[in-house]
Design a protein around this motif. Sequence first.
Motif, PDB file in Angstrom:
ATOM      1  N   GLY A  61      10.555  -5.514 -13.246  1.00 56.48           N
ATOM      2  CA  GLY A  61      11.155  -5.515 -11.918  1.00 56.48           C
ATOM      3  C   GLY A  61      10.307  -4.679 -10.978  1.00 56.48           C
ATOM      4  N   TRP A  62      10.455  -4.932  -9.654  1.00 61.23           N
ATOM      5  CA  TRP A  62       9.620  -4.164  -8.734  1.00 61.23           C
ATOM      6  C   TRP A  62      10.069  -2.706  -8.716  1.00 61.23           C
ATOM      7  CZ3 TRP A  62      10.285  -1.446  -4.091  1.00 61.23           C
ATOM      8  CH2 TRP A  62      11.565  -1.463  -3.545  1.00 61.23           C
ATOM      9  N   THR A  63      11.271  -2.448  -9.236  1.00 64.28           N
ATOM     10  CA  THR A  63      11.752  -1.077  -9.298  1.00 64.28           C
ATOM     11  C   THR A  63      11.218  -0.342 -10.520  1.00 64.28           C
ATOM     12  OG1 THR A  63      13.690  -1.946 -10.387  1.00 64.28           O
ATOM     13  CG2 THR A  63      13.872  -1.531  -8.060  1.00 64.28           C
ATOM     14  N   ALA A  64      10.687  -1.082 -11.513  1.00 61.44           N
ATOM     15  CA  ALA A  64      10.019  -0.487 -12.677  1.00 61.44           C
ATOM     16  C   ALA A  64      10.853   0.588 -13.342  1.00 61.44           C
ATOM     17  CB  ALA A  64       8.655   0.074 -12.281  1.00 61.44           C
ATOM     18  N   TYR A  65      12.115   0.301 -13.567  1.00 66.18           N
ATOM     19  CA  TYR A  65      12.973   1.303 -14.171  1.00 66.18           C
ATOM     20  C   TYR A  65      12.512   1.619 -15.591  1.00 66.18           C
ATOM     21  CZ  TYR A  65      16.732   1.262 -10.636  1.00 66.18           C
ATOM     22  OH  TYR A  65      17.474   1.408  -9.501  1.00 66.18           O
ATOM     23  N   PRO A 122       9.904  -7.384 -23.353  1.00 69.23           N
ATOM     24  CA  PRO A 122       8.477  -7.521 -23.518  1.00 69.23           C
ATOM     25  C   PRO A 122       7.806  -6.927 -22.317  1.00 69.23           C
ATOM     26  CG  PRO A 122       9.208  -9.297 -22.213  1.00 69.23           C
ATOM     27  CD  PRO A 122      10.319  -8.275 -22.258  1.00 69.23           C
ATOM     28  N   GLY A 123       6.629  -7.429 -22.103  1.00 73.33           N
ATOM     29  CA  GLY A 123       6.065  -7.476 -20.758  1.00 73.33           C
ATOM     30  C   GLY A 123       5.623  -6.164 -20.234  1.00 73.33           C
ATOM     31  N   SER A 124       6.208  -5.049 -20.758  1.00 74.67           N
ATOM     32  CA  SER A 124       5.665  -3.809 -20.240  1.00 74.67           C
ATOM     33  C   SER A 124       4.478  -3.403 -21.089  1.00 74.67           C
ATOM     34  CB  SER A 124       6.725  -2.725 -20.187  1.00 74.67           C
ATOM     35  OG  SER A 124       7.661  -2.915 -21.187  1.00 74.67           O
ATOM     36  N   LEU A 125       3.663  -4.363 -21.442  1.00 80.90           N
ATOM     37  CA  LEU A 125       2.408  -4.058 -22.111  1.00 80.90           C
ATOM     38  C   LEU A 125       1.438  -3.549 -21.043  1.00 80.90           C
ATOM     39  CD1 LEU A 125       2.244  -7.110 -24.530  1.00 80.90           C
ATOM     40  CD2 LEU A 125       2.888  -4.786 -25.061  1.00 80.90           C
ATOM     41  N   LEU A 156      15.750  10.153 -13.658  1.00 81.18           N
ATOM     42  CA  LEU A 156      14.801  10.905 -12.838  1.00 81.18           C
ATOM     43  C   LEU A 156      13.915   9.947 -12.051  1.00 81.18           C
ATOM     44  CD1 LEU A 156      13.417  13.527 -11.990  1.00 81.18           C
ATOM     45  CD2 LEU A 156      12.008  13.362 -14.045  1.00 81.18           C
ATOM     46  N   TRP A 157      13.435   8.922 -12.746  1.00 87.15           N
ATOM     47  CA  TRP A 157      12.609   7.928 -12.053  1.00 87.15           C
ATOM     48  C   TRP A 157      13.398   7.274 -10.925  1.00 87.15           C
ATOM     49  CZ3 TRP A 157       7.912   5.799 -11.257  1.00 87.15           C
ATOM     50  CH2 TRP A 157       7.864   4.542 -10.668  1.00 87.15           C
ATOM     51  N   GLN A 158      14.643   6.919 -11.210  1.00 86.61           N
ATOM     52  CA  GLN A 158      15.418   6.237 -10.162  1.00 86.61           C
ATOM     53  C   GLN A 158      15.541   7.116  -8.928  1.00 86.61           C
ATOM     54  OE1 GLN A 158      19.030   4.399 -11.510  1.00 86.61           O
ATOM     55  NE2 GLN A 158      18.171   3.913 -13.490  1.00 86.61           N
ATOM     56  N   HIS A 159      15.780   8.408  -9.139  1.00 91.31           N
ATOM     57  CA  HIS A 159      15.873   9.315  -7.988  1.00 91.31           C
ATOM     58  C   HIS A 159      14.550   9.368  -7.236  1.00 91.31           C
ATOM     59  CE1 HIS A 159      19.888  10.934  -8.318  1.00 91.31           C
ATOM     60  NE2 HIS A 159      19.728  11.103  -9.626  1.00 91.31           N
TER      61      HIS A 159
END
Lengths: 294, 639, 450
Positions: free
Chosen positions: B187-191, B202-205, B317-320
């Motif tokens: 996602g563009w938010t990269a949570y 997957p996909g977060s390679l 923390l990332w979300q903040h």
Amino acid sequence: MSFLNPSNGAWSILALLVALLLVLVTFVKFTRLWTVILIALLPILGVWTFVKAPEWGLWFPKDVSTHGAGMDSLFNLILWMVAITFVLTEVGLVWCVFRYHDKVPGKSLFTHGSHKLEMIWTAIPAVALLVIAFAQIGTFKQIKFEDHWPTGGPYSKDKPIAHVIAYQFAWLMRYPDANGSFDSVDVIESPFDFVVPVDTDIMFQLKSRDVLHSFFLPNLRLKQDAVPGMTIPMWFQATEVGEYDLICAELCGWGHYKMAGRLIVKSKPDYEKWLADKRAALKSNGTADLEAAE
Amino acid sequence: MSPDGNSAPAHAPAHAPGHGGGAHPAQEGPRGVAAPGTVHVSHDHHELGFLRKYVFSVDHKVIAIQFMLTGLFFLVLGGLFAMAIRHQVAWPWKPIPGLSVLFPDTGGVISPEFYTMLFTMHGTIMIFFVIIPLLTGAFGNFLIPLMVGAPDMAFPKLNMFGYWAMIPAIFFALLGFFVEGGAAAAGWTAYPTLSTIATAAPGSLTGQTWWLMALTWVGVSSMMGAVNYVTTIFKMRAPGMTMMRMPLSIWGLLIAALLQLFALPVLTAASILQLLDRTLHTGFFTPSNLLVNATRPELLSNAGAALDGASGGHPLLWQHLFWFYSHPAVYIMVLPAMGFASDILSTHARKPVFGYKPMVYSMSAIAGLGFIVWGHHMFTSGMNPALGMSFMVATIMIALPSAVKVFNWIGTLWGSRIHLNSAMLNALAFVAMFIIGGLSGIWMAATPVDIYIHDTYIVVAHFHYVVFAGSVFAIWAAIYHWFPKMFGRQMNETLGKVHFIGSFVFTNGVFYMMHQIGLAGLMRRTADPYTYATYAHLQESNELITLCAFALFVWQIFFVINFFHSMFWGKRVGRNPWRANSLEWEAPSPPGHGNFDRELAVYRGPYEYGSPEVSEDYLPQTRKLGDGAARPAQAHAHH
Amino acid sequence: MSDPQPLRGRLAIAAGLFGLLLAACDPEPPRPELHYTLSADSKQLLADYPAAQDQLLGTLGMLFGSPSNPRYAVPEEWIDDERNPNDAWAELSEARQAELVAANKKAFATPLAALERGDFAAVEPAREALDLQAAWGEIRAGYDEIAAAMEAGTKSRTDLDKYVAENKADAIALFTDWYPSLRESAEMYRTQCLHCHGINGDGKGSTAEFLNPTPRDYQRGAFKWTALNEKARPRRADLYGVLENGVNGTAMLSFKRFSATQLEGLVDYVRLLSIRGETERNLAREDAEEGFKIEAVQEAYLDVWSKWDKSAEFVIAYDGEIPEATPEVIEHGRVLYNDATGANCVSCHGVGGLGDGPSAKEPDPNGGPVPISKKDDWGNPLGPRDLTQGIYRGGDRPIDLYRRLYAGINGTYMPAHSTIKDPQGNRKVTDEDLWAIVHYVRSLSKGKRL
């Protein structure tokens, strides 16, 4: 395509779109007329779709919770305020385009603003927005705040009905053993199905094994992210026996769309029976499979 | 000066408007602006080579056009991704025309992980490579020096670097599609932890790592731009151009630049932390005791358990951090658009902007409040609900300045003389649809309602009404409006109007119904919703939306034809084709190097349309009236 | 410069009509045509015989059809026995059939209610149910015809009511008695399973590269999570159980949101892919040089079938009450678990059950200093289960663990403990011992389940 079926309301929208396309040919010549009509259609169609939406099934799914009524009424409160503002502002815009075109003789009204008007249209929305803001607080507290969590009933924060565990890409509901312990080896694991008794305050703990997930019950207006590393208590009360979709609402990888579960609301005796059957299954010696094979 | 009186050649030598000399006493302008070195264009005479002139240019106008062409290219690419997304949502697992090259086994049916890549990259591209570069990169660059009366940006080389920092960003963003495991898919938010654990299917390679690199470079680029814009606006205004005489476009760009200055470091830091989590297995965002694919991530890590990600970080923390930037970023994406709309409405309605100061104050209020509302993205995230309540109140109140702006736009049109050309039509559409986007935001701000509608299509409808129906229509309006200044030629009105009507109709066709399917509970990012009983009946609505989306995409052919045709063969125009007031129309079209070929002195605000003091319906900022009006301070006192 | 407006005006009108066309036509894409291919193994085996590759593919096409129209070939002797593998409904017990009818009634509640009302226009069959759609389409076409005639005034409401009354029972039966054909199940497989398990069921779909563990390759006929001994082919119930409950801790998720009928259909199709794969493997190994003779093909085909037919004989069950998990039993299990001469679980699963025993990995064949993961029969890296997690892929009931111990896990290093014999030929690990180990293993995850 099925929405071309005339019995479907969407057909009318398509017809309108086609009509608007025909406008194109005359748009260059009659720009002002069509601009007025187009912008006017925004509030007209906008309100119309909201009026017709429940009929098309494009509205909230059936509410079977004690939380839902408050939330739906708050939604409707905002809907009304928003609709009035929407129509008024769009009408203002349409009127300006209609009335003040470049063929009107003379120069435009030379004014740089009005302090009085600014005060009015700052103060009135401010009050309306504050009303909206404070109207939310009660319901939000009831759903989320710890002092509103159920205590008297069979399930509470320390005695949840189950741990709901999310992982890629499934829901696993873990019920305590016969002594109410979650640390026992005889816990009951129910993949996919979250079975709860009706008309009871249900408290559960939400966990995630790997990534963010979100526990979403559309029919109970309940949504909460499952965060790895956190155990999040949640509560609800289902008011009607039945089966309802449990959907993952936070992107959790390629299988996000498949991460389905089901909330099964049973009558209290049925729930007890289900639990007893699950406990009995732990004692299975496999002979049932022999019989089934014959 | 007549509208077509473009007598000066494009590259006429610039005169240095003297400070303290000439017709205008020094005290007329703000002290200290326009240092002599910046206005005196000395190297005007040598001819630059093609590369220096058009590629590695330090001229803000060329850089603006570079940003614009890049942005428009990515608008097409991001649009193509959107079409594939819509195709999948309307007809899940049916072949997408043209994609059988990528998926030969399935005859063009995409895979679910490719779907996640598509919407991740759609969001990333549209935000970081289209809207922000077009608004601040293209128009910020083009308009700021011209509108404040400066010969160029304060730091021209930094400005060039700002554009060239986009190149690695573009490279890294697109590289994802060519590496093992494909592009970023979190996602563009990269949570986190989906984005930080490489084994989380997957996909977060590697794609996610490149994505973060791209984000960091975009941040560098925006930062260079923001520093430049703020300095130029504060320090290089022409004599007499006080802050309160700046066009609202400049205010919008200034506030957006300030937002970037304060918020971007947080995102850049956060993306570097996430890079560390991914590459060095630190644990800023990854909690301990995880089971990914029923395996503890540390056992899979090559770096060994000591360096592994499972070390007590926190995903929230990332979300903040992310939303601390990305919520202000929403205002970065709309404040300049609001400014452009104000200028275009006022110019083509031949009427002063209604309530200039309230407009400025409300933009500032949006910016200020914008920093304390990020938590409304996290109402269901597990954040403390008491915190949610304060974020709710702040968020609901941020609707107020937006409402004031809408009322003032309508006030501007009241009693005006509207010229319905392409620029004006798009600006009107911006106002009409921004209202929808703004109002639907109130639902999202209201915490209990948001519990239900969070991450549903109603949110998708909301932010597309703001960013597409809002910002992109404002960008179109701005292109129609300032195209003559950019290229010395006007865009074709017929094609412009044709482009407008289709875009307007289909934009609403695409995004309006999303409110209803969102109410029905449909979650965004769902590749195949109809296997759920709750969603089974939503396919028809989605088919309709998809058809409108295809039509909207195809319709942009008119814009593309118009843009490139007009660039070379459009009708030539003079300095001031719209008979507008602000400073950029004093320069030749297109402006030469150093922008202005005559001395500038500003006597009044930019919106004196229909003034009774002159016979024409406009009164440029630089025009000196009789004795009484010669003192700029009094020009404003009339009203 | 001359003004080219009129030309552009026409251009605009043409484009407008183009947009109109776009909006009005039906762009719903057709289903893609898929094709089975040979597995990588077969291609390698037949690398020197390109003609044989084509012949094998053709032979398999004859036996199993294509993904768009999968169909078993029916051997002659089966015709005499009235056995038709394409009709899986007949294989089901009557009780199961009744359950599926009930499941259909639930799954099709909305269309059935519409049918009961006589509102034929509101009926929509399931997306993947192609044959059902076609059968319903015929009834619906008659309805629509009369409805259209009614609007034109040539027919009356009574005609429509008469048609509804005549066809209602048939239509309702269509839905309640629906059982997916192989073609319908293949479509279901295409949308739900294919991206992991691949068109051929070889576990090489596009998503597979992201998965650990990798998706099951059906082509060897080996399935891990069954209730069966001796690596027997799975029963329907074994496959159904995996579809229904998923496999905990893997990307194989529960498909319970589909109806029991649809899942039974998927079982049919998985079986087809598995039988096709195994037949392909056997043929490719044997008959490459002399070509694929009809007798040999038929023999291979029937051979694979016979294994599937016998699966019910291998169900593992324990005769009697399972022992209580008392502390003594668990302690006994601990001793057995660590007994290097007996069960010897510790050698792989490690003393603490973390899956880190001395034999968990094997030395790097390239001589590297770090031991590498062992590989299972499919060539995928495989580690012993971390028993402290309480994640048991084959089910978490004691009987499920007992079956893992008793028969081992097909395709892996997990041995069948019932076959470990002492020199006298007696079982080293008795059933009671197995239960003790089961209880000890379960106790390892006590309070640690995540």
